[in-house]
Design an enzyme around this catalytic site. Sequence first.
Site, PDB file in Angstrom:
ATOM      1  CG  ASP A  31      -2.093   0.990   1.031  1.00 34.87           C
ATOM      2  OD1 ASP A  31      -3.242   0.541   0.884  1.00 34.87           O
ATOM      3  OD2 ASP A  31      -1.822   2.215   1.024  1.00 34.87           O
ATOM      4  CG  ASN A  86     -12.291  -0.119   3.842  1.00 36.48           C
ATOM      5  OD1 ASN A  86     -12.665  -0.500   4.952  1.00 36.48           O
ATOM      6  ND2 ASN A  86     -11.089   0.390   3.632  1.00 36.48           N
ATOM      7  CB  VAL A  95      -9.275   2.001  -5.134  1.00 37.66           C
ATOM      8  CG1 VAL A  95      -9.020   1.417  -6.523  1.00 37.66           C
ATOM      9  CG2 VAL A  95      -8.187   3.011  -4.772  1.00 37.66           C
ATOM     10  CG  HIS A  99      -8.632  -2.999  -2.452  1.00 38.94           C
ATOM     11  ND1 HIS A  99      -9.561  -2.269  -3.171  1.00 38.94           N
ATOM     12  CD2 HIS A  99      -8.380  -2.282  -1.331  1.00 38.94           C
ATOM     13  CE1 HIS A  99      -9.836  -1.148  -2.522  1.00 38.94           C
ATOM     14  NE2 HIS A  99      -9.135  -1.133  -1.392  1.00 38.94           N
ATOM     15  CB  ILE A 100      -8.217  -8.501   0.872  1.00 41.61           C
ATOM     16  CG1 ILE A 100      -9.411  -9.201   0.227  1.00 41.61           C
ATOM     17  CG2 ILE A 100      -8.130  -8.823   2.363  1.00 41.61           C
ATOM     18  CD1 ILE A 100      -9.295 -10.732   0.234  1.00 41.61           C
ATOM     19  CG  HIS A 101      -6.993  -2.576   3.111  1.00 40.97           C
ATOM     20  ND1 HIS A 101      -6.214  -1.468   2.889  1.00 40.97           N
ATOM     21  CD2 HIS A 101      -8.199  -2.303   2.558  1.00 40.97           C
ATOM     22  CE1 HIS A 101      -6.923  -0.558   2.229  1.00 40.97           C
ATOM     23  NE2 HIS A 101      -8.130  -1.035   2.012  1.00 40.97           N
TER      24      HIS A 101
HETATM   25  P1  AMP Z   1      -9.739   1.602   0.045  1.00 37.74           P
HETATM   26  O1  AMP Z   1      -9.708   2.976   0.676  1.00 37.74           O
HETATM   27  O2  AMP Z   1     -10.190   0.507   0.949  1.00 37.74           O
HETATM   28  O3  AMP Z   1     -10.461   1.651  -1.282  1.00 37.74           O
HETATM   29  O4  AMP Z   1      -8.220   1.253  -0.231  1.00 37.74           O
HETATM   30  C1  AMP Z   1      -7.490   1.793  -1.309  1.00 37.74           C
HETATM   31  C2  AMP Z   1      -6.046   1.707  -0.919  1.00 37.74           C
HETATM   32  O5  AMP Z   1      -5.267   1.830  -2.088  1.00 37.74           O
HETATM   33  C3  AMP Z   1      -5.585   2.795   0.060  1.00 37.74           C
HETATM   34  O6  AMP Z   1      -5.086   2.192   1.245  1.00 37.74           O
HETATM   35  C4  AMP Z   1      -4.511   3.527  -0.731  1.00 37.74           C
HETATM   36  O7  AMP Z   1      -3.434   3.953   0.087  1.00 37.74           O
HETATM   37  C5  AMP Z   1      -4.082   2.474  -1.733  1.00 37.74           C
HETATM   38  N1  AMP Z   1      -3.495   2.991  -2.961  1.00 37.74           N
HETATM   39  C6  AMP Z   1      -3.955   3.993  -3.757  1.00 37.74           C
HETATM   40  N2  AMP Z   1      -3.150   4.162  -4.815  1.00 37.74           N
HETATM   41  C7  AMP Z   1      -2.155   3.232  -4.698  1.00 37.74           C
HETATM   42  C8  AMP Z   1      -1.001   2.915  -5.475  1.00 37.74           C
HETATM   43  N3  AMP Z   1      -0.706   3.566  -6.614  1.00 37.74           N
HETATM   44  N4  AMP Z   1      -0.190   1.916  -5.053  1.00 37.74           N
HETATM   45  C9  AMP Z   1      -0.484   1.250  -3.911  1.00 37.74           C
HETATM   46  N5  AMP Z   1      -1.548   1.509  -3.131  1.00 37.74           N
HETATM   47  C10 AMP Z   1      -2.378   2.497  -3.509  1.00 37.74           C
END
Ligand code: AMP
Length: 113
Positions: A31, A86, A95, A99-101
């Site tokens: 991330d 989320n 985004v 995706h899974i954090h």
């Molecule tokens: P969410 O807020 O659950 O949609 O998570 C999106 C995640 O994508 C966030 O934790 C961001 O920090 C991460 N993110 C956004 N752009 C990038 C990128 N170019 N490379 C890696 N992580 C990213």
Amino acid sequence: MEDKTIFEKIIDGEVPSEILYEDAIAIVIRDIDPQAPTHALIVPKKRISRIAEAEEEDAVLLGKLLLAAKKFAKANGLDSFRLVINSGHQAGETVPHLHIHLLAGRPMAWPPG
Ligand code: AMP
């Protein structure tokens, strides 16, 4: 569906990222704004906007994403970790590509904020 998401651009090699693992169905990236010492994202190559829009046909893929998270944790010696998805603006989704954090490396509070 909207234009390519940042994750599709990473998958397609149009935007650089630290790819920690890749196979036929998913990538694992670091991330860009880590919220824990280890903060990885498990991202399916198939664009599913969010878990709320997953279909029955995605069941096997969803299971494989969880197993990919488990394998990543094991390969990195992570005994404790948290997985977060989320779904929707109020939940913190930024985004629109499922995706899974995977978060690890510090104590985690409950309930999450
Ligand atoms: P969410 O807020 O659950 O949609 O998570 C999106 C995640 O994508 C966030 O934790 C961001 O920090 C991460 N993110 C956004 N752009 C990038 C990128 N170019 N490379 C890696 N992580 C990213």
